[in-house]
Design an enzyme around this catalytic site. Structure first.
Site, PDB file in Angstrom:
ATOM      1  N   HIS A 150       0.863  -1.184   0.000  1.00 52.81           N
ATOM      2  CA  HIS A 150       0.000   0.000   0.000  1.00 52.81           C
ATOM      3  C   HIS A 150       0.901   1.236   0.000  1.00 52.81           C
ATOM      4  O   HIS A 150       2.011   1.188   0.537  1.00 52.81           O
ATOM      5  CB  HIS A 150      -0.842  -0.057   1.285  1.00 52.81           C
ATOM      6  N   ASP A 155       2.813  -4.470   8.091  1.00 52.62           N
ATOM      7  CA  ASP A 155       1.603  -3.687   7.886  1.00 52.62           C
ATOM      8  C   ASP A 155       0.434  -4.665   8.058  1.00 52.62           C
ATOM      9  O   ASP A 155       0.185  -5.502   7.192  1.00 52.62           O
ATOM     10  CB  ASP A 155       1.634  -3.083   6.482  1.00 52.62           C
ATOM     11  N   GLN A 209      -4.725  -5.151   7.038  1.00 57.73           N
ATOM     12  CA  GLN A 209      -5.702  -6.110   6.496  1.00 57.73           C
ATOM     13  C   GLN A 209      -5.618  -7.470   7.177  1.00 57.73           C
ATOM     14  O   GLN A 209      -6.282  -8.409   6.755  1.00 57.73           O
ATOM     15  CB  GLN A 209      -5.490  -6.297   4.987  1.00 57.73           C
ATOM     16  N   LYS A 248     -10.878  -0.414  10.212  1.00 56.07           N
ATOM     17  CA  LYS A 248     -10.987  -1.620   9.379  1.00 56.07           C
ATOM     18  C   LYS A 248     -11.397  -2.830  10.201  1.00 56.07           C
ATOM     19  O   LYS A 248     -11.387  -3.958   9.720  1.00 56.07           O
ATOM     20  CB  LYS A 248      -9.657  -1.899   8.683  1.00 56.07           C
ATOM     21  N   CYS A 254      -4.784   2.521  -3.658  1.00 59.67           N
ATOM     22  CA  CYS A 254      -3.502   2.948  -3.073  1.00 59.67           C
ATOM     23  C   CYS A 254      -2.393   1.935  -3.304  1.00 59.67           C
ATOM     24  O   CYS A 254      -1.499   1.767  -2.468  1.00 59.67           O
ATOM     25  CB  CYS A 254      -3.618   3.247  -1.575  1.00 59.67           C
TER      26      CYS A 254
HETATM   27  N1  PMP Z   1      -1.976  -0.713   4.557  1.00 59.82           N
HETATM   28  C1  PMP Z   1      -2.924  -1.456   3.993  1.00 59.82           C
HETATM   29  C2  PMP Z   1      -2.599  -2.847   3.531  1.00 59.82           C
HETATM   30  C3  PMP Z   1      -4.206  -0.923   3.838  1.00 59.82           C
HETATM   31  O1  PMP Z   1      -5.161  -1.670   3.272  1.00 59.82           O
HETATM   32  C4  PMP Z   1      -4.486   0.384   4.295  1.00 59.82           C
HETATM   33  C5  PMP Z   1      -5.858   0.996   4.142  1.00 59.82           C
HETATM   34  N2  PMP Z   1      -6.400   0.848   2.865  1.00 59.82           N
HETATM   35  C6  PMP Z   1      -3.451   1.100   4.897  1.00 59.82           C
HETATM   36  C7  PMP Z   1      -2.214   0.522   5.015  1.00 59.82           C
HETATM   37  C8  PMP Z   1      -3.652   2.497   5.407  1.00 59.82           C
HETATM   38  O2  PMP Z   1      -4.524   2.498   6.485  1.00 59.82           O
HETATM   39  P1  PMP Z   1      -5.088   3.860   7.065  1.00 59.82           P
HETATM   40  O3  PMP Z   1      -5.681   4.587   5.898  1.00 59.82           O
HETATM   41  O4  PMP Z   1      -6.109   3.437   8.050  1.00 59.82           O
HETATM   42  O5  PMP Z   1      -3.948   4.595   7.661  1.00 59.82           O
END
Ligand code: PMP
Length: 433
Positions: free
Chosen positions: A135, A212, A215, A238, A378
């Protein structure tokens, strides 16, 4: 049930549909008066009544700023906020309570490590090993750190089916590698990465590991001590909690040695006009008024998730994912991104040659009430690697049903008819299939 699915469903793996009653928003109508099928959970999930009540309960009865107030409400808020930290500690099995730092989300957690640990520890020529499926929030902070420190970024490539190429990982891991920062689950491919193996190999090579877990923590049981992970980042929104709160887990010795990232109130021990001494953990990394109410809401979300059971949630999502994957893979011209169901978490992204993802999302919402995400999610470098600009993503959680997956499939077939009328709808079966 769609007749495109070729394999039978294990209904014993599904959670009771009745738990949907806990989620008021799920009875909303969207689009052209369609009942909502919320399949955008990888972006953000919905909240059960228990979380909504916890949030309004704080505002109605106990809210005040935390930690320093010598009055009843401040003491109550502080107790609830610190109880939330305990809940997170238990959820991820952190050894110490103060290894749990509340942040505003995964992005803030990763940035904290990139700024604080990265700037203090990385030198020109040191390497940070990321992957092609990250991401943006696990790419851009490291690009910024690399610019400041001269560190070099390397990226683990993917196999053709969208998994990490573990042989390449081992080749890329050298004595120059100071940190491996990878996602536990890809938010676009759904791939579940072998994080335990990655951590063990990285440690053997002398590198630290950041996972990270945006998910993974919401969907799979995660034990930071069993994994021996150095840093772990995830978000409340999430996992049935509010937005505006997330967690950075770090091993005590690492966090202790790191300089604070944000400066301000709460993160200090003593301030003089021209200097300060930082507070102990976790306050050192919680400058300013923390996400008090979101953290308390996240705590209620954790209670809810644990009452259902993360293993049961994972089984439910796997069954829906298999069903969706199976049916979608029968559709002519549709390319599913990522690996076979046994290697993926609860999401399926797909692309059609001739139909833009936005067309899908629009028709699915307006005519079928199905909320999906369309775009690059993203993960622009991953999409570039796959040779596409955008994809459509359906992502599942504990409240989704087979009927909702059926509506997704019906909607995809309808879009295909609308935008590619000359195309066949089903794949031609090979004679031996
Ligand atoms: N890493 C991953 C794998 C994600 O799916 C996301 C959210 N789409 C993020 C980081 C970023 O999370 P946040 O927007 O809550 O900071």
């Amino acid at each position: 049930m769609t007749d495109l699915a070729t394999r039978s469903i294990d209904r014993t793996a599904l959670l009771p549909v009745a738990l949907r009653n806990d989620f008021p928003i799920l009875s909303e109508e969207v689009g052209d008066h369609q009942p909502l099928a919320f399949l955008d959970n990888a972006a953000s999930t919905q909240r059960p009544r228990q979380v909504i009540d916890a949030l309004s309960g704080v505002y109605e009865r106990t809210y005040a700023n935390v930690h320093r107030g010598i009055h009843t409400l401040s003491e109550l808020s502080t107790e609830q906020y610190e109880t939330a930290r305990h809940r997170v500690q238990r959820l991820i099995n952190a050894r110490q309570l103060h290894e749990v730092i509340f942040t505003s989300g995964t992005t803030a957690s990763i940035n904290t490590v990139a700024r604080s640990w990265g700037d203090a520890n990385l030198r020109a020529g040191d390497e940070v090993l990321l992957s092609v499926m990250e991401h943006h929030s696990n790419l851009v902070p490291w690009q910024q750190t690399a610019e400041r420190t001269g560190a070099v970024l390397r990226h683990i490539p993917l196999t053709d089916d969208g998994r990490l190429d573990m042989e390449a990982f081992e080749r890329l891991l050298t004595d120059r590698t100071k940190l491996v920062a990878v996602t536990a689950v890809s938010n676009t491919l759904g791939t579940i990465n072998p994080v335990a193996e990655i951590i063990a190999k990285a440690h053997a090579a002398g590198a630290l590991v950041l996972i990270d877990a945006a998910q993974s923590v919401p969907h799979l049981a995660v034990d930071v001590q069993a994994l021996d992970v150095d840093f772990l980042a995830f978000s409340g929104h999430k996992m049935l909690g509010p937005s505006g709160v997330g967690v950075l887990y770090g091993k005590e010795a690492l966090l202790d040695a790191m300089p604070p990232f944000l400066g301000g109130g709460s993160m200090i021990n003593e301030v003089k006009l021209s200097s300060f001494t930082p507070a102990a953990l976790p306050a050192k990394f919680e400058a300013g008024t923390p996400p008090i109410v979101p953290a308390i809401g996240m705590s209620a979300a954790i209670d809810y998730l644990q009452s259902v059971g993360l293993d049961a949630i994972h089984r439910h999502e796997s069954e829906l994912t298999r069903y969706a994957y199976d049916a979608l893979s029968q559709i002519e011209g549709l390319r599913i991104l990522g690996p076979a169901p046994e290697h993926r978490a609860g999401l399926v992204s797909f692309a059609f040659d001739r139909i833009h993802a936005h067309e899908f999302a629009q028709v699915l919402n307006d005519q079928f009430g199905v909320a999906v995400r369309a775009g690059h999610h993203c993960t622009q470098p991953l999409h570039a690697h796959l040779g596409i600009a955008a994809s459509t993503r359906a992502s599942f959680y504990l409240y989704n049903t087979l009927e909702e997956v059926d509506r997704l499939i019906e909607g995809v077939l309808a879009v295909q008819r609308m935008f590619a009328p000359q195309g066949r709808q089903r794949k031609r079966r090979k004679p031996d299939e």
